[in-house]
Design a protein around this motif. Structure first.
Motif, short mmCIF file in Angstrom:
data_model
loop_
_atom_site.label_atom_id
_atom_site.label_comp_id
_atom_site.label_asym_id
_atom_site.label_seq_id
_atom_site.Cartn_x
_atom_site.Cartn_y
_atom_site.Cartn_z
N ASP A 162 0.82 -1.22 0.00
CA ASP A 162 0.00 0.00 0.00
C ASP A 162 0.86 1.27 0.00
O ASP A 162 0.55 2.24 -0.70
CB ASP A 162 -0.91 0.02 1.23
N GLN A 165 2.08 1.82 -3.49
CA GLN A 165 0.99 2.15 -4.41
C GLN A 165 0.44 3.55 -4.15
O GLN A 165 0.01 4.23 -5.07
CB GLN A 165 -0.12 1.12 -4.27
N GLY A 240 -2.12 -8.11 -5.49
CA GLY A 240 -3.17 -7.53 -4.66
C GLY A 240 -3.22 -8.25 -3.33
O GLY A 240 -2.64 -9.32 -3.15
N TYR A 241 -3.90 -7.65 -2.38
CA TYR A 241 -4.08 -8.31 -1.09
C TYR A 241 -5.29 -7.71 -0.39
O TYR A 241 -5.79 -6.63 -0.77
CB TYR A 241 -2.83 -8.16 -0.21
N ALA A 242 -5.76 -8.40 0.62
CA ALA A 242 -6.85 -7.88 1.44
C ALA A 242 -6.66 -8.38 2.86
O ALA A 242 -6.14 -9.48 3.08
CB ALA A 242 -8.21 -8.33 0.91
N ARG A 265 -12.11 -10.35 -1.72
CA ARG A 265 -11.66 -8.95 -1.89
C ARG A 265 -10.26 -8.89 -2.49
O ARG A 265 -9.95 -8.03 -3.30
CB ARG A 265 -11.69 -8.22 -0.55
N ALA A 266 -9.38 -9.82 -2.08
CA ALA A 266 -8.04 -9.85 -2.66
C ALA A 266 -8.12 -10.08 -4.16
O ALA A 266 -7.41 -9.43 -4.95
CB ALA A 266 -7.21 -10.93 -1.98
N LEU A 269 -9.63 -6.83 -5.81
CA LEU A 269 -8.68 -5.72 -5.87
C LEU A 269 -7.57 -5.97 -6.89
O LEU A 269 -6.98 -5.03 -7.42
CB LEU A 269 -8.08 -5.48 -4.47
N SER A 270 -7.28 -7.23 -7.14
CA SER A 270 -6.24 -7.55 -8.13
C SER A 270 -6.80 -7.54 -9.54
O SER A 270 -6.04 -7.57 -10.51
CB SER A 270 -5.65 -8.93 -7.83
#
Length: 428
Positions: A162, A165, A240-242, A265-266, A269-270
């Motif tokens: 994060d 990014q 991506g990750y969550a 969600r991961a 988001l990816s």
């Protein structure tokens, strides 16, 4: 959003102090033999002019510092780091300074207030390790220590992702570590949460507690264009990750919606569909909560997930576990070719298929992916043992399908309810 790549990995674990050694030993059936296994900390990787502080550091600080030097060396970065304000740290630990606090307290109990150690006091905060690493490397950017239980290391990598990014850093050292010692082992034993390695088979045992070992894993996360500009070798890209929470993780009636939601969600988001994931590295460790992760994986990925559980070999490394699993995933992707025995080891993660419509499957599948090849070993209660089906080898499938299943998902779950899912695209 800038793509974020991994340009360096440092590992300190009972199975080795490099990605190559960890991968080789994992593939050679090496396993943590007993609870309480300690890692050998390679302090010699710390430059001579930086060793003057080693004598005062606690074990957690030494582990983080040595692992960070391994990661930075692997990334080909200089020390002190260039453009120090744009370099950050994101560390995660489950127990943090627990051992130092116990030692500090015991000295006072035994000898009175005069025995309070100024040296130990400096390490009675869990952020001390990140501070020591920043001092050693001259880092001046964000400096964060997170506590998310067993999910701390993977969560710290997600936060480092994060930071880059969001444009708050160009390079982040991110990972997790936890040290073990008598205070922790005694506490687990007294709570009835200390179990042997043979009680820790993922998806087979459902025994409360852990078979503890210790480890640290630190990754160098870097803005992709910066890494390309300096010609850095790339282990892979974070897709991506969550992070989420499962409030019913330790309840008798577990729901699993938090685990499912975090994984979904991961993926969202990816920007990747579930069928783009070719391998899941599970957090399973032979405990009752394995079942909730198994059900979540099946719900998210369908009836035939491919799953490995690194804790079967590494034991429970607490806050290091997710980062260590990610390091192992990178190592497996780069190990070409792996020895034949690797197939047998990696296939040693049974994963029960969901019941078929109208009845129980009664069948257990063992799956392994090595580079672009997947081998599926199936066990049938009526058979004499596992068998492999070449039809399930990805190398025999159309190239497009093999390419579409190149992502790896790493999961970290903790009894506290913390859940982290991270998607990794290995560079081969």
């Amino acid at each position: 959003m800038q793509p974020v790549v991994i340009t360096g990995i440092g590992v300190v674990s009972p199975l080795g102090c490099s990605v190559a050694e960890l991968t080789r030993n994992y593939a050679a059936f090496e396993r943590v033999p007993r609870a309480g296994e300690l890692a050998q900390i390679p302090l010699e990787v710390i430059p001579a002019d930086k060793r003057t502080r080693i004598g005062r550091l606690d074990r957690l600080c030494r582990m983080f510092l040595a692992t960070s030097y391994l990661a930075v060396e692997d990334a080909g970065l200089g020390v002190p780091v260039d453009d120090a304000e744009r370099v950050g740290l994101s560390f995660g630990t489950g127990f943090g300074c627990l051992l130092t606090n116990a030692e500090y307290h015991q000295k006072i109990v035994d000898n009175g207030a005069a025995a309070a150690s100024p040296r130990l006091f400096a390490y009675t905060v869990s952020s001390a390790a990140a501070g020591e690493v920043s001092i050693a490397f001259g880092i001046k950017g964000p400096n964060v220590t997170t506590h998310m239980g067993f999910a701390a290391g993977l969560g710290a990598i997600g936060y480092g992702f994060d930071l880059i990014q969001m444009g708050k850093a160009d390079v982040v050292l991110a990972g997790g570590a936890d040290a073990i010692g008598p205070a922790l082992i005694d506490g687990l034993r007294e709570m009835g949460l200390l179990k042997a390695a043979e009680q820790s088979r993922p998806f087979e045992d459902a025994v409360a507690g852990v078979c503890p070992s210790e480890a640290a894993a630190v990754l160098v996360l870097e803005r992709a264009d910066r890494a390309a500009q300096r010609g850095a070798r790339v282990w892979g890209r974070i897709a991506g990750y969550a992070a989420g929470f499962e409030p019913t993780l330790t309840h008798p009636a577990r729901e699993g919606t938090g685990v499912v939601g975090t994984m979904q969600r991961a993926l969202s988001l990816s920007g990747q569909p579930a069928n783009a994931v070719g391998l899941v590295l599970s957090s399973a460790h032979g405990t009752p909560i394995d079942a909730i992760e198994r059900a979540a994986i099946t719900q998210v990925f369908g009836a035939q997930p491919r799953v490995l559980a690194p804790k079967a070999a590494l034991g429970e490394t607490f806050g290091a576990s997710g980062a260590l699993a990610l390091a192992l995933a990178a190592g497996l992707a780069h190990a070409n070719p792996l020895p034949e025995e690797a197939v047998d080891l990696l296939a040693n993660t049974p994963f029960e298929t969901p019941p078929k419509e109208g009845g129980s499957s009664g069948r257990t599948e063992k799956l392994v992916q090595i580079n672009s090849s997947t081998v599926r070993a199936e066990e049938d209660p009526s058979s004499q043992g596992p068998s492999r089906s070449p039809a399930h080898d990805l190398s025999t499938l159309p190239g497009g399908e093999a390419e579409s299943t190149s992502l790896v998902m790493v999961n970290s779950l903790c009894y506290s309810g913390n859940v982290v899912s991270l998607l990794f695209h290995p560079e081969r």
